[in-house]
Design an enzyme around this catalytic site. Structure first.
Site, short mmCIF file in Angstrom:
data_model
loop_
_atom_site.label_atom_id
_atom_site.label_comp_id
_atom_site.label_asym_id
_atom_site.label_seq_id
_atom_site.Cartn_x
_atom_site.Cartn_y
_atom_site.Cartn_z
CB ALA B 13 -1.08 -0.36 1.06
CB VAL B 155 5.76 7.94 13.97
CG1 VAL B 155 4.76 8.04 15.41
CG2 VAL B 155 6.85 6.84 14.27
N GLY B 157 1.44 8.19 10.06
CA GLY B 157 1.35 8.98 8.66
C GLY B 157 2.12 9.52 8.00
CD GLU B 213 -2.75 -5.29 9.60
OE1 GLU B 213 -2.63 -6.43 9.33
OE2 GLU B 213 -2.39 -4.55 9.28
CG ASP B 224 1.58 -0.04 15.17
OD1 ASP B 224 2.57 0.04 14.12
OD2 ASP B 224 0.97 0.61 15.36
CE LYS B 228 2.74 3.85 13.90
NZ LYS B 228 1.61 3.87 14.15
#
Lengths: 162, 340
Positions: B13, B155, B157, B213, B224, B228
């Site tokens: 992506a 971190v 997006g 997910e 996740d 970050k």
């Protein structure tokens, strides 16, 4: 000299009189009282601003008298004396004895559990309790750390405030 | 006008988003920055497509979408060719490393980044794995080879935080950073608060909608967000820490009862990551409704505590192909400005 106080009074009749009583009795001069019952704290108590005047000795006696009456003094001359700390615990709360948890927190110096709210779940392991603690100013991080330690010991999920 | 040749390793992506924004912004970059950005190689699990004269971005996207394999790019496909070999054989200026995050060993991203740096190439990445596991090693490698190393997209997006802290808040001493760094958990907790639904039910719905997910473990257990926090702690607070230094508690134990109790007092439960010299933590925390941290849906938010500017908060989209690619493009432009 002049002293600006913010008191934290329960929203029930007679509380303001109770707080003003030692001021008159000990000879302090009341300069201002701002009492707006519409503005409440999260716990439903009313913060009342009071300004008093007198010599240092008289004012010290007034402060002692308020404390001995267990009247909560939130601020003195714009300096915070107490702060409120919220936390939520999730887990098998009844099993692990709520009273024991509160007693543990209450025995910490300068800390008292001021409010407690409990929500039971169908699954006892998912029950939740919210506690509001009052602590002497500056103790917040210490108190939150103690709550986390307690949670780890009892298997509670601890959700502290940021 | 000057030429900058880039290689994109990974065409998921984010990689596709990079190709898309380069295609969209080609003319703008030429006129605004005198920058002619050219993709000279792209890899995916099938191999590579390579053209030293530049690949066509739209054709890359079309081939990937229709055939699923980038090595089927007409005339310039190289089926089975390994990424490291591509880095050896193709002449380029900047590596865009966007292969999937692996939090066990950081590979293959780690090897790609090190190789590019040792070859004297600049690197832009969104890959959290190598950063969370070996930030100091990568930073030192970039330094000793005199190359630029940028990772804004790793971190939050499109939420600008790393370059924002370094450049816009330059001169401020940054004391701590905290915020919501994972969109999936924020979506789940927002829905639970708005609808009073249970964690399991909300997670299931989020999975059906493609927000969570199929294996949501890394998101919901806070891993996740912890990656970050490690990146922010290293890059902004100069703390030499790795993933194992973060205390992590996810959201899977949050109940609708606890959310209801919080709401009664005007509070929300959010998964908050916090980095300061005293604390590296990801955990559910109470946040006041209406505060800057009260953001809904999949948004990310971060508050930087500074000495001069007090608290500064940024909000932005934490994921999304084009959004994340926007952060990569801004890193590329920033490198371009230093290099020319």
């Amino acid at each position: 000299m002049r002293l600006n106080l913010v008191l934290d009074l329960p929203d029930v009749p007679g509380q303001l009189m109770e707080a003003l009583e030692p001021m008159g009795r000990l000879g302090a001069n009341i300069v201002a009282v701002i009492h707006q019952r519409d503005f409440k704290t999260e716990r439903g108590t009313v913060p009342v601003q009071i300004t008093i005047e007198g010599d240092k000795e008289t004012l010290d006696k007034v402060m002692d008298a308020l404390e001995s009456k267990d009247i909560q003094i939130l601020e003195v001359d714009n300096v915070l004396r107490k702060e409120q700390i919220s936390t939520i615990l999730v887990g098998d709360i009844i099993e692990e004895d709520m009273q024991n948890t509160m007693a543990y927190l209450n025995q910490l110096e300068g800390v008292r559990v001021a409010d407690l709210d409990l929500k039971m779940s169908d699954n006892p392991k998912n029950s939740a309790t919210k506690m509001v603690m009052e602590a002497d100013f500056g103790l917040k991080n210490e108190v939150l750390k103690k709550v986390k330690e307690l949670g780890a010991k009892k298997g509670f999920l601890v959700i502290n405030e940021i | 006008m000057k030429l900058m040749k880039i290689i994109i390793l990974g065409f998921g992506a984010v990689g596709r988003g990079v190709a898309r924004v380069i295609s969209m912004k080609k003319e703008y970059l030429k006129s605004r920055y005198d920058l002619d950005l050219e993709i000279v190689a792209v890899t995916d699990s099938s191999g590579a497509s390579i053209n030293p004269e530049g690949l066509d971005e739209e054709l890359l996207l079309q081939i990937k979408e229709e055939k699923g394999e980038i090595s089927l790019y007409p005339h310039y496909g190289a089926p089975g060719m390994e990424s490291l070999q591509v880095l050896d054989e193709v002449d380029y200026d900047c590596l865009v490393e966007v292969t999937p995050t692996d939090i066990d060993d950081g590979e293959p991203g780690h090897s790609h980044i090190i190789k590019a740096m040792q070859d004297g190439k600049d690197v832009v990445t969104s890959n959290k794995g190598p950063l969370a596991l070996s930030f100091q090693e990568l930073a030192e490698c970039a330094h000793s080879n005199g190359v630029e190393f940028k990772f804004e997209a790793s971190v939050g997006g499109a939420m600008p935080i790393i370059n924002f802290a370094h450049e816009t808040l330059a001169g401020c001493n940054i004391e701590s950073i905290y915020g919501i760094l994972n969109g999936t958990t924020n979506y789940i907790l927002s829905r639970m608060a708005n609808e009073g639904s249970s964690y399991e039910q909300t997670l299931k719905e989020a999975q059906e909608m493609g927000i969570a997910e199929t294996n949501p473990y890394q998101d919901v257990e806070g891993i996740d967000a912890a990656c970050k926090i490690v990146i922010l702690a290293n890059s902004i607070l100069n703390l030499p820490v790795t993933l194992k230094d973060v205390e992590v508690e996810g959201i899977s134990r949050i109940t609708s009862e606890s959310i209801a109790l919080a709401k009664k007092e005007g509070l929300l439960i959010k998964l908050i990551g916090e980095a300061s010299p005293d604390s590296l933590e990801v955990s559910p925390r109470l946040v006041r409704q209406g505060s800057p941290l009260d953001v809904e849906g999949t948004l990310n938010v971060a508050t930087v505590k500074t000495d001069l500017a007090d608290d500064v908060t940024v909000v932005g989209k934490g994921a999304g192909s084009v959004e994340t690619a926007s952060a990569i493009l801004s890193d590329i432009i920033s490198i371009w400005k230093t290099r020319r």
